[in-house]
Design a protein around this motif. Structure first.
Motif, PDB file in Angstrom:
ATOM      1  N   ILE B 103      -4.024  10.939  38.766  1.00  0.00           N
ATOM      2  CA  ILE B 103      -3.184   9.772  39.020  1.00  0.00           C
ATOM      3  C   ILE B 103      -2.644   9.250  37.698  1.00  0.00           C
ATOM      4  CG2 ILE B 103      -4.323   9.086  41.155  1.00  0.00           C
ATOM      5  CD1 ILE B 103      -5.886   6.995  39.601  1.00  0.00           C
ATOM      6  N   TYR B 104      -1.509   8.539  37.768  1.00  0.00           N
ATOM      7  CA  TYR B 104      -1.022   7.862  36.571  1.00  0.00           C
ATOM      8  C   TYR B 104      -0.641   6.432  36.921  1.00  0.00           C
ATOM      9  CZ  TYR B 104       1.088   6.261  32.444  1.00  0.00           C
ATOM     10  OH  TYR B 104       1.334   5.489  31.347  1.00  0.00           O
ATOM     11  N   GLU B 112      -6.115   1.737  40.821  1.00  0.00           N
ATOM     12  CA  GLU B 112      -5.520   2.740  41.717  1.00  0.00           C
ATOM     13  C   GLU B 112      -6.564   3.773  42.146  1.00  0.00           C
ATOM     14  OE1 GLU B 112      -1.636   4.566  40.833  1.00  0.00           O
ATOM     15  OE2 GLU B 112      -2.252   6.374  41.907  1.00  0.00           O
ATOM     16  N   LEU B 115      -8.936   2.166  44.656  1.00  0.00           N
ATOM     17  CA  LEU B 115      -8.164   1.940  45.894  1.00  0.00           C
ATOM     18  C   LEU B 115      -8.058   3.251  46.700  1.00  0.00           C
ATOM     19  CD1 LEU B 115      -4.671   0.250  45.512  1.00  0.00           C
ATOM     20  CD2 LEU B 115      -4.874   2.354  46.766  1.00  0.00           C
ATOM     21  N   LEU B 116      -7.684   4.325  46.011  1.00  0.00           N
ATOM     22  CA  LEU B 116      -7.555   5.617  46.703  1.00  0.00           C
ATOM     23  C   LEU B 116      -8.911   6.159  47.139  1.00  0.00           C
ATOM     24  CD1 LEU B 116      -4.792   7.546  44.715  1.00  0.00           C
ATOM     25  CD2 LEU B 116      -4.801   7.030  47.159  1.00  0.00           C
ATOM     26  N   ILE B 184      -1.724  -2.353  47.377  1.00  0.00           N
ATOM     27  CA  ILE B 184      -1.005  -1.412  46.521  1.00  0.00           C
ATOM     28  C   ILE B 184       0.136  -2.170  45.840  1.00  0.00           C
ATOM     29  CG2 ILE B 184       0.344   0.721  46.460  1.00  0.00           C
ATOM     30  CD1 ILE B 184      -1.118   1.642  48.970  1.00  0.00           C
ATOM     31  N   GLY B 185       0.219  -2.043  44.521  1.00  0.00           N
ATOM     32  CA  GLY B 185       1.223  -2.791  43.772  1.00  0.00           C
ATOM     33  C   GLY B 185       2.625  -2.225  43.906  1.00  0.00           C
ATOM     34  N   ILE B 323       3.025  -2.413  36.764  1.00  0.00           N
ATOM     35  CA  ILE B 323       2.461  -2.377  38.119  1.00  0.00           C
ATOM     36  C   ILE B 323       1.048  -2.930  38.077  1.00  0.00           C
ATOM     37  CG2 ILE B 323       1.380  -0.090  38.026  1.00  0.00           C
ATOM     38  CD1 ILE B 323       2.812   0.302  40.872  1.00  0.00           C
ATOM     39  N   HIS B 325      -2.433  -2.980  40.764  1.00  0.00           N
ATOM     40  CA  HIS B 325      -3.082  -2.731  42.056  1.00  0.00           C
ATOM     41  C   HIS B 325      -4.299  -3.652  42.170  1.00  0.00           C
ATOM     42  CE1 HIS B 325      -0.516   0.742  42.532  1.00  0.00           C
ATOM     43  NE2 HIS B 325      -0.923   1.230  41.383  1.00  0.00           N
TER      44      HIS B 325
END
Lengths: 335, 335
Positions: B103-104, B112, B115-116, B184-185, B323, B325
Motif C-alpha cells: 500500500i502507499y 490504511e 483499516l484494510l 476511508i479518507g 489524505i 484515514h
C-alpha cells in the motif's frame, strides 16, 4: 501454510472498464481496443509526470461515462503506479472526491487493485469499488533507468514501458464478467540483479502464484481459455513455461502475456516486449473484459506481475524481489 | 455522496502489536514503550535504506513473538512506507513468506493498513491480517529534502522523520482493543507547496476525514478519550483546531498528535514535531494499543495523515495533496 486463494461464493461483477493509451499503443495490434488515444506524450501538460496523471484521470472518467455512473456512485477508488510516491495516481485522481486507497504493487497494480475491489464489494464494504493504474514510457525511463535525452542503449532483454492506463469498477451485483476468485501473491526473490531484465526477475513470482492457485483450487490450466500474465515479455514468458515444465504444469498451451500482445514485436522496436502497470491494465480493461462480457472468452486467469525494486536499492547492489497477484475472471457466475 | 465510514457489526480484534525505534525515539517521553531499540542508524547494515528495512523485519517478528504466533498463522501482510517504490517494506519483509499486499499512503500508511486488515478479517477473507510500516530520518531526508552530508538548514515548520516502525495483527475474534469502525479518507489539496510545512498540507485532510466520521456516525468528539492524529506537528495541530472552531467541532479538548508526543520538544531539537509513517505507527503499536488493551483508555480515533507529494512533482511546482484515514479503536466490543 495458509491458503492465499479466496473463491467468492457470490462473485462480484466488473460493471465497467476503460483503457487509454498513447501513440505507440495505438499503432500496436490492439490499438482499436483503447477508449481514448493521446498522441502527445505530454498530454498537453508541461511535464511527463503531469502527463501520466492525465492517463488516470481519463481512464476513471471514461470508465464512469461508459456505464453512466456518477462520481458519487463510487464508494472507494483503489490506485497506484510506478512513480516515486505513486504521484501518477495521487495527482491524477485528486480532482475526484472518492474515498481513496493507495496501493503499490509495481506492474501488478491492476491485479492487486481488482483483487481488493472484489474483496471490499464481496465483503459488503462497498457498493461500487474502482481500481485504476497507469504507466508512461518517458516517466519510467528517467526514473528507473536514464533520462531520454541521455540516449542510452537498451539491451535485448529490456522491455518498453507502455504509455497506458486502465480503470474498472466492481459491484456485488451485475452482469459478466465475474470475479470468481483471487490469489494474493507472495514476494519471491531469486537473486536477479539486472534492472534491464525484469522478465527474469518476475517469472518466478508469476509461477509461484499460478501454482498456488491450482494447488488451492484443484483446477488445471486446461480449465481456462488463457492464463494471462502482465509483462513477462519474451524472456520471462520462456522462463515461466520452463518452470511449469519442471513440475508438470502445462503453461505453454494457453499462456498469453500482455507485454507480448500490446506491441508488434516485428514492426515496433520494443525489444523483449511491453511492460508497466498500464500494459496489463489496458489489455485487461480494453480487450479481455469486453471478450469475457461478450462470452467469446469463458474463463481466464489474470496474473499481473510486479518487480519491487527501486533505483536506490539497485545502485546498492540489491537483487529484485517480485510479486504477482492472480484474479480468476469468468463469463459465468458459477453455481 | 456515499458514506466513507464503515461500522463493524462484529468488530475485529487487534491481537498483537510491536513498536521498534531508534536512539532519539528511545530518548523521547515514550521511549519505554518500544519493544526494541536500535542505537545504530545503519542497523548493522551498510546503507540507511537497508537499515530501514530492518525496522519492518523486526516489527513483524516482535509482533509475532509477543502473541506466540508463527509465520504460517498470518494470512496476509499489508505494508508500505515513504521510500521510492516502498522498498523499506518490500526488502524488509521479503524474507517472510506471507501473502503480501503493498500500500502507499505516505505517513497515513498504518491507518490504511489497519483499516484494510480490519475489512479483510471482518469480511471473512483472512483469519489473521497483519499491517506494518516504518520510516527513517536518514532515508527520508536524503530522498525528500537534502542528503544529511549537505548540512541543510531546517526551517521552524519542518518536522523530524521518526526512525521507527510498527506492526500489528487483526483477527475476527479476540480480546480488546477492537476496531469498531473506519473512515476511508479522500484526497484534499489546499494548494500548499512548501515541502517543509507538511503539517499545514495535511491538517485539512485530517479535518475532512474526522468531520466525515462524526457526520456519518452522529457521534461527537466528547465520546472519545482522544482524537489522535499522526504527525500534524505544532503547525498542523493548530490548524486542525482552528478548522474545527470554524464549524463548531471541538478538536481542542482531547486532541493528541503522535508527532507532538514522540519527542520532547524542549530538549530534543525537532522543530515542529515528529513525522513519518513510523511516528504514528510506533505510538499506536507501542502506546495506544496497550492502553486500550488494559482498559485505561476506552475509545480513541486514530487518524494518521499522509502528504502525497514526491520530490519530482514538488520541483515541478505542484502543490501537496494529502489524505487521512481514520480508525475507531475501543476497549469494548460494543453491543
Amino acid at each position: 501454510m495458509q491458503k492465499a486463494t479466496t473463491i467468492f461464493p457470490n462473485p462480484p461483477s466488473i460493471v465497467t472498464s476503460a483503457a487509454v493509451g498513447g501513440k505507440m499503443e495505438h499503432e500496436g495490434p490492439y490499438g482499436g481496443c483503447f477508449d481514448k488515444i493521446n498522441d502527445d506524450p505530454y498530454f498537453t501538460t508541461d511535464t511527463f509526470e503531469k502527463g501520466e496523471s492525465q492517463l488516470q484521470k481519463q481512464a476513471v472518467r471514461m470508465a464512469l461515462e461508459k456505464a453512466n455512473l456518477k462520481e458519487d456512485d463510487i464508494d472507494v477508488l483503489i490506485g497506484g503506479d510506478l512513480l516515486d510516491q505513486c504521484v501518477g495516481t495521487t495527482y491524477g485522481v485528486r480532482g475526484y472526491s472518492f474515498p481513496f486507497l493507495g496501493i503499490y504493487a509495481a506492474c501488478s497494480t491492476m491485479s492487486e487493485g481488482l483483487l481488493l475491489a472484489s474483496m471490499l464489494t464481496a465483503g459488503g464494504f462497498a457498493g461500487l469499488a474502482m481500481a485504476v493504474t497507469s504507466s508512461h514510457f518517458c516517466t519510467a525511463e528517467r526514473q528507473y533507468r536514464m533520462p531520454l535525452n541521455y540516449g542510452g542503449q537498451r539491451p535485448p532483454t529490456a522491455q518498453w514501458t507502455a504509455t497506458a492506463g486502465g480503470a474498472l469498477a466492481v459491484s456485488p451485483e451485475g452482469k459478466a464478467p465475474y470475479v470468481r476468485g483471487v490469489t494474493i501473491g507472495r514476494i519471491v526473490d531469486m537473486g536477479i540483479t539486472d534492472a534491464n531484465n525484469m522478465g527474469a526477475a518476475m517469472a518466478p513470482a508469476a509461477y509461484s502464484t499460478i501454482r498456488e492457485f491450482f494447488e488451492d483450487t484443484g483446477m488445471r490450466p486446461a480449465d481456462f481459455d488463457h492464463i494471462v500474465t502482465g509483462d513477462l515479455g519474451k524472456v520471462g514468458s520462456r522462463l515461466l513455461a520452463q518452470l511449469g515444465d519442471k513440475e508438470g504444469l502445462d503453461l505453454r498451451s494457453n499462456h498469453l502475456d500482455c507485454g507480448l500482445m500490446i506491441y508488434d514485436s516485428d514492426k515496433q522496436d520494443v525489444h523483449a516486449g511491453g511492460s508497466g502497470c498500464g500494459c496489463a491494465a489496458s489489455m485487461l480493461c480494453g480487450h479481455f473484459i469486453p471478450e469475457l462480457r461478450s462470452g467469446r472468452l469463458k474463463n481466464i486467469l489474470f496474473v499481473a506481475t510486479g518487480a519491487l525494486l527501486s533505483p536506490t536499492v539497485s545502485q546498492q547492489g540489491e537483487s529484485i524481489p517480485s510479486i504477482s497477484h492472480l484474479v480468476w475472471l469468468s463469463s459465468e457466475r458459477g453455481k
